[in-house]
Design a protein around this motif. Structure first.
Motif, mmCIF file in Angstrom:
data_model
loop_
_atom_site.group_PDB
_atom_site.id
_atom_site.type_symbol
_atom_site.label_atom_id
_atom_site.label_comp_id
_atom_site.label_asym_id
_atom_site.label_seq_id
_atom_site.Cartn_x
_atom_site.Cartn_y
_atom_site.Cartn_z
ATOM 1 N N ALA A 171 28.029 41.631 39.162
ATOM 2 C CA ALA A 171 28.310 42.651 40.170
ATOM 3 C C ALA A 171 29.802 42.753 40.437
ATOM 4 C CB ALA A 171 27.554 42.322 41.460
ATOM 5 N N ALA A 172 30.499 41.609 40.471
ATOM 6 C CA ALA A 172 31.944 41.630 40.706
ATOM 7 C C ALA A 172 32.671 42.303 39.549
ATOM 8 C CB ALA A 172 32.457 40.197 40.891
ATOM 9 N N GLU A 173 32.219 42.016 38.331
ATOM 10 C CA GLU A 173 32.842 42.626 37.156
ATOM 11 C C GLU A 173 32.762 44.145 37.221
ATOM 12 O OE1 GLU A 173 31.533 43.788 32.728
ATOM 13 O OE2 GLU A 173 30.597 42.010 33.598
ATOM 14 N N LEU A 174 31.577 44.660 37.545
ATOM 15 C CA LEU A 174 31.410 46.109 37.601
ATOM 16 C C LEU A 174 32.126 46.696 38.809
ATOM 17 C CD1 LEU A 174 27.666 46.376 36.510
ATOM 18 C CD2 LEU A 174 29.691 46.931 35.176
ATOM 19 N N ASP A 175 32.208 45.936 39.897
ATOM 20 C CA ASP A 175 32.914 46.414 41.074
ATOM 21 C C ASP A 175 34.404 46.563 40.787
ATOM 22 O OD1 ASP A 175 32.887 47.195 43.811
ATOM 23 O OD2 ASP A 175 33.760 45.269 44.355
ATOM 24 N N MET A 176 34.934 45.713 39.893
ATOM 25 C CA MET A 176 36.344 45.792 39.519
ATOM 26 C C MET A 176 36.586 46.739 38.352
ATOM 27 S SD MET A 176 37.270 41.738 39.571
ATOM 28 C CE MET A 176 36.990 40.711 41.019
ATOM 29 N N HIS A 177 35.536 47.211 37.722
ATOM 30 C CA HIS A 177 35.665 48.054 36.533
ATOM 31 C C HIS A 177 36.295 49.393 36.908
ATOM 32 C CE1 HIS A 177 34.743 50.136 32.823
ATOM 33 N NE2 HIS A 177 34.176 49.050 32.329
ATOM 34 N N PRO A 178 37.371 49.796 36.247
ATOM 35 C CA PRO A 178 38.071 51.023 36.648
ATOM 36 C C PRO A 178 37.267 52.299 36.431
ATOM 37 C CG PRO A 178 39.006 50.144 34.614
ATOM 38 C CD PRO A 178 38.066 49.101 35.140
ATOM 39 N N LEU A 179 36.214 52.263 35.610
ATOM 40 C CA LEU A 179 35.447 53.477 35.353
ATOM 41 C C LEU A 179 34.055 53.452 35.976
ATOM 42 C CD1 LEU A 179 36.275 54.329 31.616
ATOM 43 C CD2 LEU A 179 37.276 55.245 33.702
ATOM 44 N N ASP A 180 33.697 52.391 36.664
ATOM 45 C CA ASP A 180 32.356 52.329 37.256
ATOM 46 C C ASP A 180 32.297 53.240 38.471
ATOM 47 O OD1 ASP A 180 29.663 51.036 37.375
ATOM 48 O OD2 ASP A 180 30.422 50.467 39.352
ATOM 49 N N ALA A 181 31.288 54.124 38.482
ATOM 50 C CA ALA A 181 31.199 55.125 39.538
ATOM 51 C C ALA A 181 30.360 54.680 40.724
ATOM 52 C CB ALA A 181 30.608 56.427 38.965
ATOM 53 N N LYS A 182 29.681 53.539 40.613
ATOM 54 C CA LYS A 182 28.862 53.053 41.725
ATOM 55 C C LYS A 182 29.773 52.361 42.726
ATOM 56 C CE LYS A 182 24.661 50.385 42.686
ATOM 57 N NZ LYS A 182 24.038 51.471 43.446
#
Length: 338
Positions: free
Chosen positions: A176-187
């Protein structure tokens, strides 16, 4: 010629079992998984053990060695004293199938429950454009080999079976942290989802998951703690609570937007005439003369703040801004004339 060493290996299944003793020859440079294979070859061919790559990259041979969760293929026999008894047992947190093989399906259930990457609207796979500096913070978590040693050692489920339905565990907190930091994740609500549906609040940051990680991922310091801090800012900050009581929803969203870009919700609420709190005000990231965040800030010691892409950046980037040239383009080019 090797030396004889004494081993104790747990044998049994879901109905029960016991520790059995083995005297096995150990050669220089061998690892614990080599010893298990020798036991299978010379003494107990029915000893069950899960393994695959024997290179520390598949995470299959997770086990407990002298009470410490480790990978059998990465634990060298040279780390033990010559007269030391080595005890090998299955992962304690998960149900035993047979001998050293455990049922880790709990982790696959939690993986399916974790929201996947949400691409930006209107951007197709293959059209994503990111700079390395923008993914360095989250790239650390991509090293996870899913050995589930962190899941096994986490006392929230290791000592409390009843917590499993509500608790996803450190492996999926860093997802979850990885995706939260992902520059292109829209969630945009991954922090809130982790708190409400993944049991983030159960974690009391003992760092035992970080201690056993074979990939040396700083699970607690770089993943769980920042997630918990951002959730606390939203849920328990007294200024945010006061803002929810005073502002209308549209005004609060505007204040939260100011918090992300202009130094904190406290500053926005102070501008609205609210008295400042006694606590030290949050400090926002340093901005350039143009009011935007410098890209180099993301690799500084105090990384944080909004994306350097800015709010008006379009994806994918125009071809004129890309320096990469695909080799397929050269195949269609006319051959040079001589």
């Amino acid at each position: 010629m090797g030396t004889k060493r004494h081993f104790r290996v747990w044998r049994g299944d879901a109905s029960g079992g016991d520790i059995q003793d083995y005297d096995v020859e150990v050669n220089e440079g061998e690892v614990v998984l080599d010893i298990i294979h020798r036991i299978q070859a010379t003494q107990s061919p029915d000893l069950a053990c899960r393994w695959n790559c024997k290179a520390g990259k598949c995470g299959s041979c997770s086990m407990e060695i002298n009470g410490m969760p480790k990978l059998g293929c990465m634990t060298r026999m040279s780390t033990f004293e010559e007269n030391e008894t080595v005890t090998i047992t299955p992962l304690r947190t998960f149900p035993v199938i047979r001998d050293l093989v455990t049922d880790v399906s709990f982790n696959y259930v939690k993986a399916r429950e974790t929201p996947a990457f949400a691409p930006p609207a209107g951007v197709k796979p293959g059209d994503y454009r990111m700079q390395q500096v923008d993914v360095e913070r989250s790239q650390e978590f991509r090293k996870c080999i899913e050995c589930y040693l962190c899941q096994n050692t986490c006392h929230v489920v290791r000592d409390h079976e009843e917590n499993k339905p509500e608790f996803s565990g450190p492996r999926f907190f860093i997802r979850a942290a990885e995706l939260d930091m992902h520059p292109l994740d829209a969630k945009t609500d991954r922090k809130e989802y982790a708190q409400a549906s993944m049991g983030l609040g159960y974690c009391n940051i003992t760092k035992c998951c970080t201690e056993v990680c074979p990939e040396h991922i700083k699970i607690t310091d770089n993943g769980i703690i920042p997630m918990k801090e951002r959730v606390v800012d939203r849920r328990y900050d007294p200024l945010v609570w006061l803002g929810r009581k005073i502002f209308r929803r549209d005004e609060l969203e505007s204040a939260q937007s100011s918090h992300r870009t202009e130094g904190g919700l406290g500053a926005a609420m102070g501008a609205a005439g609210l008295p400042p709190s006694g606590a030290r005000q949050a400090e926002g990231p340093l901005l350039g003369a143009n009011g935007r965040l410098d890209v180099s800030e993301l690799i500084a010691s105090n990384a944080g703040g909004p994306s350097p892409f800015g709010d008006d950046q379009d994806f994918p980037l125009p071809g004129s801004e890309l320096t990469y040239r695909h080799p397929a383009a050269d195949q269609d080019a006319a051959p040079p004339s001589h």
